[in-house]
Design a protein around this motif. Structure first.
Motif, short mmCIF file in Angstrom:
data_model
loop_
_atom_site.label_atom_id
_atom_site.label_comp_id
_atom_site.label_asym_id
_atom_site.label_seq_id
_atom_site.Cartn_x
_atom_site.Cartn_y
_atom_site.Cartn_z
N MET A 165 0.85 -1.16 0.00
CA MET A 165 0.00 0.00 0.00
C MET A 165 0.90 1.24 0.00
O MET A 165 1.79 1.35 0.84
CB MET A 165 -0.91 -0.02 1.23
N PRO A 166 0.65 2.18 -0.95
CA PRO A 166 1.47 3.40 -0.98
C PRO A 166 1.29 4.22 0.30
O PRO A 166 0.24 4.18 0.95
CB PRO A 166 0.94 4.15 -2.19
N ASP A 167 2.30 5.00 0.64
CA ASP A 167 2.27 5.79 1.86
C ASP A 167 1.29 6.95 1.79
O ASP A 167 0.75 7.37 2.80
CB ASP A 167 3.67 6.35 2.17
N HIS A 168 1.05 7.49 0.61
CA HIS A 168 0.19 8.67 0.50
C HIS A 168 -1.30 8.33 0.42
O HIS A 168 -2.12 9.22 0.32
CB HIS A 168 0.60 9.51 -0.71
N VAL A 169 -1.66 7.06 0.48
CA VAL A 169 -3.06 6.63 0.43
C VAL A 169 -3.47 6.19 1.82
O VAL A 169 -2.83 5.32 2.43
CB VAL A 169 -3.25 5.49 -0.58
N TYR B 161 -8.70 4.71 4.88
CA TYR B 161 -10.08 5.00 4.52
C TYR B 161 -10.28 5.05 3.01
O TYR B 161 -11.31 4.61 2.49
CB TYR B 161 -10.53 6.30 5.16
N GLN B 162 -9.29 5.56 2.31
CA GLN B 162 -9.38 5.57 0.85
C GLN B 162 -9.36 4.15 0.28
O GLN B 162 -10.10 3.83 -0.64
CB GLN B 162 -8.24 6.39 0.26
N VAL B 163 -8.53 3.31 0.82
CA VAL B 163 -8.46 1.92 0.36
C VAL B 163 -9.77 1.20 0.68
O VAL B 163 -10.32 0.48 -0.16
CB VAL B 163 -7.25 1.20 1.00
#
Length: 85
Positions: free
Chosen positions: A1-5, A8-10
């Motif tokens: 999982m990218p750090d900037h996401v 809650y978005q996922v």
């Protein structure tokens, strides 16, 4: 999982994907059964009983005889429209 996401978005994207998948499967199931159109027809028949049925034929055609002056005026109008004035 990218750090900037964020989490809650996922979770939101996962939920949206699942809802879309359930909707697509349900729509395909309804269309394959053929009840979608039958249900829509029954609902339309029940919901608007006061409206009259549509005619199966068009209205009667009407025509009038033009006087020679009216014919000349119409021909002049057509000429103006054709020439673009």
């Amino acid at each position: 999982m990218p750090d900037h996401v964020s989490v809650y978005q996922v979770l939101g994207m996962t939920l949206l994907a699942l809802v879309t998948l359930v909707w697509a499967v349900g729509l395909a199931w309804l269309l394959r059964r053929g009840t979608f159109t039958a249900t829509a027809r029954r609902a339309a028949a029940r919901s608007l009983p006061a409206l009259p049925h549509q005619r199966q034929e068009g209205p009667h055609l009407e025509s009038v005889e033009l006087t020679p002056a009216e014919q000349d005026a119409f021909a002049g109008l057509v000429r103006q429209l054709v020439t673009g004035r």
